[in-house]
Design an enzyme around this catalytic site. Structure first.
Site, PDB file in Angstrom:
ATOM      1  N   LYS A 159       0.688  -1.223   0.102  1.00  0.00           N
ATOM      2  CA  LYS A 159      -0.081   0.107   0.167  1.00  0.00           C
ATOM      3  C   LYS A 159       0.914   1.324   0.180  1.00  0.00           C
ATOM      4  CE  LYS A 159      -4.051  -2.049   1.746  1.00  0.00           C
ATOM      5  NZ  LYS A 159      -5.287  -1.917   2.748  1.00  0.00           N
TER       6      LYS A 159
ATOM      7  N   LYS B 163      -9.860 -11.955  -4.551  1.00  0.00           N
ATOM      8  CA  LYS B 163     -11.052 -11.966  -3.675  1.00  0.00           C
ATOM      9  C   LYS B 163     -11.906 -10.801  -3.711  1.00  0.00           C
ATOM     10  CE  LYS B 163     -10.713 -11.489   1.054  1.00  0.00           C
ATOM     11  NZ  LYS B 163      -9.920 -11.397   2.477  1.00  0.00           N
TER      12      LYS B 163
ATOM     13  N   LYS C 257     -14.098  -4.607  -1.198  1.00  0.00           N
ATOM     14  CA  LYS C 257     -15.063  -3.288  -1.130  1.00  0.00           C
ATOM     15  C   LYS C 257     -14.857  -2.275  -1.969  1.00  0.00           C
ATOM     16  CE  LYS C 257     -14.966  -3.656   3.800  1.00  0.00           C
ATOM     17  NZ  LYS C 257     -13.388  -3.698   4.406  1.00  0.00           N
TER      18      LYS C 257
END
Ligand code: TRP
Length: 321
Positions: free
Chosen positions: A113, A194, A197
């Protein structure tokens, strides 16, 4: 007999989706009677990357509302907003004093990140220490975690063990548990990733309207093989649809050849699961003051344990009381 203490964490960075329901919420609800669970909405964790304040606030309330709608019983399972219990940040600092810079910087999620970003928030680096505080505050024994959180849970265990060794028995060392079901719902547009969101078009939001749900499933990526069978390597899309159907209904597809039929069955199954959640969500959402009261009660109920942990930790570290 004492029951097992569990904590399940959610980050309010987006709408809860089918992957959250099958992988985290349903196991939490199923275990409510047999465990002493806490459902934590980790709002402070949503501030570790560039964020929109209004969205974080809205998602926090929405996630709480969806949890209630899905069947989390707040009498049994306190639903707690992390920032409502200031001991989370209180313990965080104390734990930073037993965590190495290198340990935090090694975290895969931190590396991913922070890569290529100009401004990296310091809180992104220390995030796993806050997560350790979330867990250690409540003497948690079991933490259901997906693969992406394994390394963070390991760090929490390392911190707890190290602290106990150096400053005396203070923390329960938590264990990671895999959710009972194998539910790992993949993105319908990219079944090798996966369901998340915030990416792409292949998620099913728990509050998506029926036509959106049906459209997302109808457009799910499959393959050219024209056989309905589980083969994660060669047929990830078909396997995902079979798994979703099986998770929702406990049953296998009826037609082994038609992808159209598989998608219709999966869509019916998901709809059967979401219809009552949407309905109950509308009821709870009509009374946000009631939901906020539930959150305030949850925080008030668990706070004494958090306070006791911080007191113990302060004393062990040599802070004057
Ligand atoms: N970090 C978790 C995630 O991104 C959310 C979380 C915060 C969490 N605190 C936790 C999970 C404590 C388990 C235990 O999904």
């Amino acid at each position: 007999m004492t029951t097992t203490r569990r904590l399940t964490g959610f980050k309010p960075t987006g709408h809860l989706h089918l992957g959250n329901l099958l992988g985290a919420l349903r196991p939490l609800i199923a275990a409510q009677a047999a465990t002493e669970s806490i459902a934590l909405i980790a709002d402070l964790h949503a501030l570790t990357l560039e964020h929109d304040p209004e969205r974080v606030r809205a998602h926090t309330l929405e996630q709480a509302t969806v949890m209630l709608a899905a069947g989390v019983d707040p009498e049994r399972t306190p639903i707690v907003v992390q920032s409502h219990v200031p001991e989370h940040t209180g313990l965080h600092y104390l734990l930073e004093c037993v965590t190495g810079f290198g340990e935090a910087a090694r975290m895969i999620q931190f590396k991913e990140k922070s890569a290529g970003r100009g401004h990296v928030r310091l809180s992104l680096l220390t995030y796993p220490v806050l997560m350790a505080a979330d867990i250690l505050l409540y003497d948690i024994q079991q933490v259901p975690v997906g693969e992406d959180q394994n390394q963070h849970l390991e760090l929490a265990r390392t911190i707890a063990t190290r602290f106990n060794g150096r400053y005396g028995e203070t923390f329960t060392v938590p264990e990671g548990v895999r959710p009972d079901s194998a539910a790992r719902v993949m993105d319908l547009a990219d079944p090798t990733a996966k369901m998340g969101k915030s990416q792409g078009t292949g998620q099913i939001g728990l509050l998506d309207p029926p036509q959106t749900v049906r459209r997302t499933i109808a457009r799910a990526v499959t393959d050219e093989l024209a056989v309905v069978r589980r083969d994660r390597e060669r047929q990830p899309g078909v396997t995902n649809l079979i798994d979703i159907l099986a998770e929702c209904t406990g049953r296998e597809p009826s037609d082994p050849y038609s992808y159209g039929a598989l998608k219709r069955e999966a869509a019916d199954a998901v709809e059967a699961l979401l219809t009552p959640i949407r309905k109950r969500h509308a009821e709870f959402a009509a009374d946000p003051a009631h939901v906020r009261k539930i959150l305030a009660d949850g925080a008030a109920r668990i706070r004494p344990r958090a306070q006791a942990t911080v007191r113990r930790t302060r004393a062990a570290l040599g802070l004057l009381d």
